[in-house]
Design a protein around this motif. Structure first.
Motif, PDB file in Angstrom:
ATOM      1  N   ARG A  54      11.356  34.562  72.690  1.00 14.56           N
ATOM      2  CA  ARG A  54      11.561  34.427  74.137  1.00 14.56           C
ATOM      3  C   ARG A  54      12.809  33.579  74.321  1.00 14.56           C
ATOM      4  O   ARG A  54      13.371  33.079  73.337  1.00 14.56           O
ATOM      5  CB  ARG A  54      10.360  33.741  74.788  1.00 14.56           C
ATOM      6  N   PRO A  55      13.304  33.391  75.553  1.00 21.75           N
ATOM      7  CA  PRO A  55      14.438  32.483  75.748  1.00 21.75           C
ATOM      8  C   PRO A  55      14.148  31.105  75.160  1.00 21.75           C
ATOM      9  O   PRO A  55      13.086  30.524  75.391  1.00 21.75           O
ATOM     10  CB  PRO A  55      14.591  32.436  77.273  1.00 21.75           C
ATOM     11  N   LEU A  56      15.087  30.584  74.388  1.00 22.21           N
ATOM     12  CA  LEU A  56      14.857  29.377  73.603  1.00 22.21           C
ATOM     13  C   LEU A  56      15.296  28.134  74.370  1.00 22.21           C
ATOM     14  O   LEU A  56      16.300  28.149  75.097  1.00 22.21           O
ATOM     15  CB  LEU A  56      15.616  29.454  72.280  1.00 22.21           C
ATOM     16  N   THR A  57      14.546  27.076  74.193  1.00 21.27           N
ATOM     17  CA  THR A  57      14.922  25.777  74.724  1.00 21.27           C
ATOM     18  C   THR A  57      15.711  25.013  73.659  1.00 21.27           C
ATOM     19  O   THR A  57      15.848  25.463  72.517  1.00 21.27           O
ATOM     20  CB  THR A  57      13.682  24.973  75.122  1.00 21.27           C
ATOM     21  N   LEU A  58      16.212  23.847  74.043  1.00 19.80           N
ATOM     22  CA  LEU A  58      16.942  23.011  73.084  1.00 19.80           C
ATOM     23  C   LEU A  58      16.049  22.626  71.909  1.00 19.80           C
ATOM     24  O   LEU A  58      16.482  22.669  70.742  1.00 19.80           O
ATOM     25  CB  LEU A  58      17.475  21.766  73.784  1.00 19.80           C
ATOM     26  N   ARG A  76      21.341  33.599  73.507  1.00 22.09           N
ATOM     27  CA  ARG A  76      22.228  34.213  74.488  1.00 22.09           C
ATOM     28  C   ARG A  76      21.957  35.707  74.612  1.00 22.09           C
ATOM     29  O   ARG A  76      21.992  36.263  75.710  1.00 22.09           O
ATOM     30  CB  ARG A  76      23.699  33.997  74.091  1.00 22.09           C
ATOM     31  N   ARG A  77      21.681  36.379  73.514  1.00 19.66           N
ATOM     32  CA  ARG A  77      21.358  37.809  73.593  1.00 19.66           C
ATOM     33  C   ARG A  77      20.029  38.035  74.301  1.00 19.66           C
ATOM     34  O   ARG A  77      19.857  39.013  75.031  1.00 19.66           O
ATOM     35  CB  ARG A  77      21.324  38.423  72.191  1.00 19.66           C
ATOM     36  N   LEU A 116      12.842  41.718  73.592  1.00 20.91           N
ATOM     37  CA  LEU A 116      12.038  42.939  73.483  1.00 20.91           C
ATOM     38  C   LEU A 116      12.359  43.687  72.187  1.00 20.91           C
ATOM     39  O   LEU A 116      11.469  44.244  71.544  1.00 20.91           O
ATOM     40  CB  LEU A 116      12.286  43.840  74.693  1.00 20.91           C
ATOM     41  N   VAL A 117      13.636  43.676  71.813  1.00 21.79           N
ATOM     42  CA  VAL A 117      14.023  44.311  70.551  1.00 21.79           C
ATOM     43  C   VAL A 117      13.440  43.542  69.369  1.00 21.79           C
ATOM     44  O   VAL A 117      12.923  44.139  68.410  1.00 21.79           O
ATOM     45  CB  VAL A 117      15.558  44.385  70.447  1.00 21.79           C
ATOM     46  N   LEU A 118      13.518  42.226  69.425  1.00 17.25           N
ATOM     47  CA  LEU A 118      12.966  41.413  68.340  1.00 17.25           C
ATOM     48  C   LEU A 118      11.454  41.601  68.223  1.00 17.25           C
ATOM     49  O   LEU A 118      10.902  41.630  67.121  1.00 17.25           O
ATOM     50  CB  LEU A 118      13.297  39.937  68.577  1.00 17.25           C
ATOM     51  N   GLN A 119      10.787  41.733  69.347  1.00 16.57           N
ATOM     52  CA  GLN A 119       9.335  41.914  69.314  1.00 16.57           C
ATOM     53  C   GLN A 119       8.943  43.246  68.700  1.00 16.57           C
ATOM     54  O   GLN A 119       7.912  43.346  68.032  1.00 16.57           O
ATOM     55  CB  GLN A 119       8.774  41.789  70.728  1.00 16.57           C
ATOM     56  N   THR A 120       9.777  44.267  68.882  1.00 14.36           N
ATOM     57  CA  THR A 120       9.470  45.546  68.233  1.00 14.36           C
ATOM     58  C   THR A 120       9.540  45.428  66.721  1.00 14.36           C
ATOM     59  O   THR A 120       8.766  46.069  66.006  1.00 14.36           O
ATOM     60  CB  THR A 120      10.451  46.632  68.699  1.00 14.36           C
ATOM     61  N   ASP A 150      18.545  45.831  60.761  1.00 13.65           N
ATOM     62  CA  ASP A 150      19.280  46.695  61.687  1.00 13.65           C
ATOM     63  C   ASP A 150      18.971  46.397  63.148  1.00 13.65           C
ATOM     64  O   ASP A 150      19.662  46.904  64.035  1.00 13.65           O
ATOM     65  CB  ASP A 150      18.958  48.171  61.404  1.00 13.65           C
ATOM     66  N   LEU A 151      17.961  45.563  63.422  1.00 13.49           N
ATOM     67  CA  LEU A 151      17.649  45.235  64.809  1.00 13.49           C
ATOM     68  C   LEU A 151      18.742  44.413  65.467  1.00 13.49           C
ATOM     69  O   LEU A 151      18.853  44.393  66.692  1.00 13.49           O
ATOM     70  CB  LEU A 151      16.308  44.488  64.897  1.00 13.49           C
TER      71      LEU A 151
END
Length: 370
Positions: A58-62, A337-338, A346-350, A365-366
């Protein structure tokens, strides 16, 4: 006690599923509408965040970025600390040898030339060898960061990797990575030469006061430009390795990803650099003090060599400790950032849904883009 005609309970209480009237406590088992059965948590907050590796997808914190930059080292110490030790020690030995070359020939030069000429030649040789050592160290650091990028790319999915596998993955991207580093160094060198040339020309054509008045804002602008360019190019090496892009495309993509969130990237980049420098400086203090004592004890070639050796050992230990952390922060900032700009989570979760039994290289390749 009287009951309602509907058989719902004591008179005055509404049917099940509705809140009690004011002044009354809720009947046994009553829950607000929309809640699950007793004993189960309420269905708010969404599903749990998927975290197959060192960071949640998910979006990462510091804290996510810094903790992940440490966690991947602990998860795979052989491919991180072992690899870092090999590269850093080799680079420091090469840099040390190049730095000591002028001292080796000091007596020979002094015998054949006058004292002033020998001193000038030794100084020029010292500067040249130090510059060559710095270039060798920078190139080695680039190779190390590239291999660690491969390790982190796997660690995001909880997969391990060996040093040999990391080199195999990096080898096709080796020369683009080296080329980017050389071009970056040339750009900064040209900028430095321009600034020094302008200041020198101003001093030669005008008075010292005018040259000083020109130098202050020019140097400040050059420093700010160098910092800005360093931040904007932060993701380029990562893109070269993980997305397998060429140098020009990687630079453009790094600018595209960072310009929309420059200050956040800059803040994390600066904080990571401060932390790394603080740690490196702290662990190298004994060796730095020993080198300074060796320098001040006697002005001989042997004491100079001992001082340089102590400086090199302290620098190597600092880089071994901080190198993996710095590389980890860069890669995880890129992933963040991506995720924020491209919904990349969503791509990483797949890739993570394949589970721990999927081949370790199945997620490489993801990171690619169209």
């Amino acid at each position: 006690m009287t009951y309602d005609a509907g058989g719902y309970g004591p008179a005055g209480f509404p049917p099940p599923g509705y809140p009690p009237p004011p002044g009354y406590g809720p009947p046994p088992g009553w829950q607000p509408p929309g809640y699950g059965a007793p004993g189960y948590p309420p269905p708010y907050g969404g599903p749990p965040v998927l975290k197959p590796g060192v960071v949640p997808l998910r979006p990462l914190t510091l804290s996510d970025i810094f903790n992940g930059a440490v966690a991947y080292v602990r998860a795979n110490p052989k491919a991180t600390l072992g690899l870092t030790t090999i590269v850093v020690v080799a680079a420091q030995i090469l840099s040390l040898v190049l730095s000591l070359v002028p001292f080796t020939f000091t007596d020979m030069v002094a015998d054949g030339l006058g004292e002033d000429e020998a001193s000038v030649q030794v100084i020029v040789g010292w500067v040249a060898s130090s510059l060559a050592g710095g270039i060798a160290t920078a190139l080695a650091a680039t190779v190390l960061a590239g291999m660690l990028t491969v390790v982190i790319g796997r660690s995001v999915f909880g997969a391990g990797i060996t040093v040999g596998e990391a080199w195999k993955r990096l080898r096709p991207r080796f020369w683009p990575l080296i080329g980017f580093t050389v071009l970056k160094m040339l750009v900064f060198l040209v900028g430095l030469v321009l600034v020094v040339g302008i200041i020198g020309a101003t001093g030669a054509l005008t008075t010292g006061v005018v040259a000083f008045a020109v130098a202050i804002p020019l140097v400040l602008a050059a420093v700010l430009a160098a910092v800005w360019l360093s931040v904007m190019l932060t993701f380029a090496p990562v893109i070269i390795v993980l997305e397998r892009r060429d140098i020009v495309t990687a630079v453009k993509r790094s600018f595209t990803l960072i310009k929309a969130d420059f200050w956040r990237v800059f803040g994390i980049w600066l904080l990571a650099a401060i932390v790394a420098q603080f740690i490196a400086g702290a662990v190298s203090i004994p060796f730095t003090l020993g080198g300074q004592i060796a320098f001040s004890a006697s002005a001989t070639t042997a004491s100079a060599m001992l001082a340089f050796a102590l400086f090199a050992i302290g620098g190597a230990i600092g880089q071994i400790i901080t190198g993996p952390f710095t590389a980890g922060v860069s890669v995880l900032q890129y992933a963040d950032r991506r995720i924020r700009a491209e919904a990349f989570d969503l791509v990483l979760q797949t890739g993570a849904t394949a589970g721990p039994y999927a081949p370790a290289d199945s997620t490489d390749d993801l990171w690619l883009t169209r």
